[in-house]
Design a protein around this motif. Structure first.
Motif, mmCIF file in Angstrom:
data_model
loop_
_atom_site.group_PDB
_atom_site.id
_atom_site.type_symbol
_atom_site.label_atom_id
_atom_site.label_comp_id
_atom_site.label_asym_id
_atom_site.label_seq_id
_atom_site.Cartn_x
_atom_site.Cartn_y
_atom_site.Cartn_z
ATOM 1 N N ARG A 1 1.656 10.274 -3.029
ATOM 2 C CA ARG A 1 2.201 11.246 -2.371
ATOM 3 C C ARG A 1 3.407 11.403 -1.403
ATOM 4 N NH1 ARG A 1 -3.150 15.329 -1.034
ATOM 5 N NH2 ARG A 1 -4.022 15.391 -3.114
ATOM 6 N N LEU A 2 3.512 10.142 -0.796
ATOM 7 C CA LEU A 2 4.610 9.744 -0.138
ATOM 8 C C LEU A 2 5.795 9.319 -0.677
ATOM 9 C CD1 LEU A 2 2.939 7.980 2.916
ATOM 10 C CD2 LEU A 2 3.858 10.313 3.213
ATOM 11 N N GLY A 3 5.702 9.002 -2.104
ATOM 12 C CA GLY A 3 6.754 8.461 -2.959
ATOM 13 C C GLY A 3 6.944 7.082 -2.588
ATOM 14 N N VAL A 4 6.013 6.219 -2.171
ATOM 15 C CA VAL A 4 6.443 4.826 -2.094
ATOM 16 C C VAL A 4 5.282 3.990 -2.760
ATOM 17 C CG1 VAL A 4 7.045 5.503 0.407
ATOM 18 C CG2 VAL A 4 4.569 4.669 -0.039
ATOM 19 N N SER A 5 5.560 2.797 -2.700
ATOM 20 C CA SER A 5 4.448 1.868 -3.199
ATOM 21 C C SER A 5 3.535 1.472 -2.339
ATOM 22 C CB SER A 5 5.338 0.551 -3.924
ATOM 23 O OG SER A 5 5.558 -0.249 -2.788
ATOM 24 N N ILE A 6 2.289 0.946 -2.915
ATOM 25 C CA ILE A 6 1.315 0.352 -2.024
ATOM 26 C C ILE A 6 1.663 -0.813 -1.217
ATOM 27 C CG2 ILE A 6 -1.157 -0.570 -2.234
ATOM 28 C CD1 ILE A 6 -1.512 1.035 -4.804
ATOM 29 N N SER A 7 2.514 -1.532 -1.820
ATOM 30 C CA SER A 7 2.989 -2.462 -0.877
ATOM 31 C C SER A 7 3.880 -2.059 0.282
ATOM 32 C CB SER A 7 4.024 -3.685 -1.810
ATOM 33 O OG SER A 7 3.361 -4.200 -2.759
#
Length: 129
Positions: free
Chosen positions: A68-74
């Motif tokens: 939803r934020l457009g980022v990776s889990i890392s």
């Protein structure tokens, strides 16, 4: 003679992951039992109220938050976000646009472009650089 097929079941953690919800936020009857493949399919086809509410409001597990934020889990971990977030908290982060969010979105986009380039090169569409 036909053999009786056994019902395939899964642990609640596996079912929660497949449903995209945070296990600790699910009802006790979900967490304390086993879920059959048929039950999971039924929940996906016609979600109960508690599942609709969790998907809408959260708290959401890290893969959902990252998406939803457009980022990776890392990227979430690098930003110090290790706990589940609600939809309201995710919306607030999007509105605030902290520096780390922009940086991590750029990193994810570059990573996805590179993965697509390599996949295309492997399939013979174009040479890898």
């Amino acid at each position: 003679m036909t053999r009786q097929r056994s019902t395939q079941t899964m642990k609640p953690a596996t079912a929660a992951k497949k449903l995209g919800v945070y296990l600790d936020a699910t009802p006790a009857e979900f967490r304390d039992g086993v879920i059959s493949r048929e039950e999971l399919d039924a929940m996906q086809a016609d979600p109960p109220d508690w599942l609709r509410e969790l998907r809408r409001d959260g708290p959401h597990p890290r893969p959902v938050v990252a998406d939803r934020l457009g980022v990776s889990i890392s990227g979430l971990a690098r930003a110090g976000i290790t706990e589940p977030l609600t939809t309201e908290q995710i919306t607030a982060l999007k509105q605030e646009q902290p520096e780390w969010l922009g940086r991590e979105r750029t990193t994810r986009a570059e990573s996805q472009r590179e993965a697509a380039r390599l996949a295309a090169a492997r399939s013979g569409d174009r040479p890898a650089n």
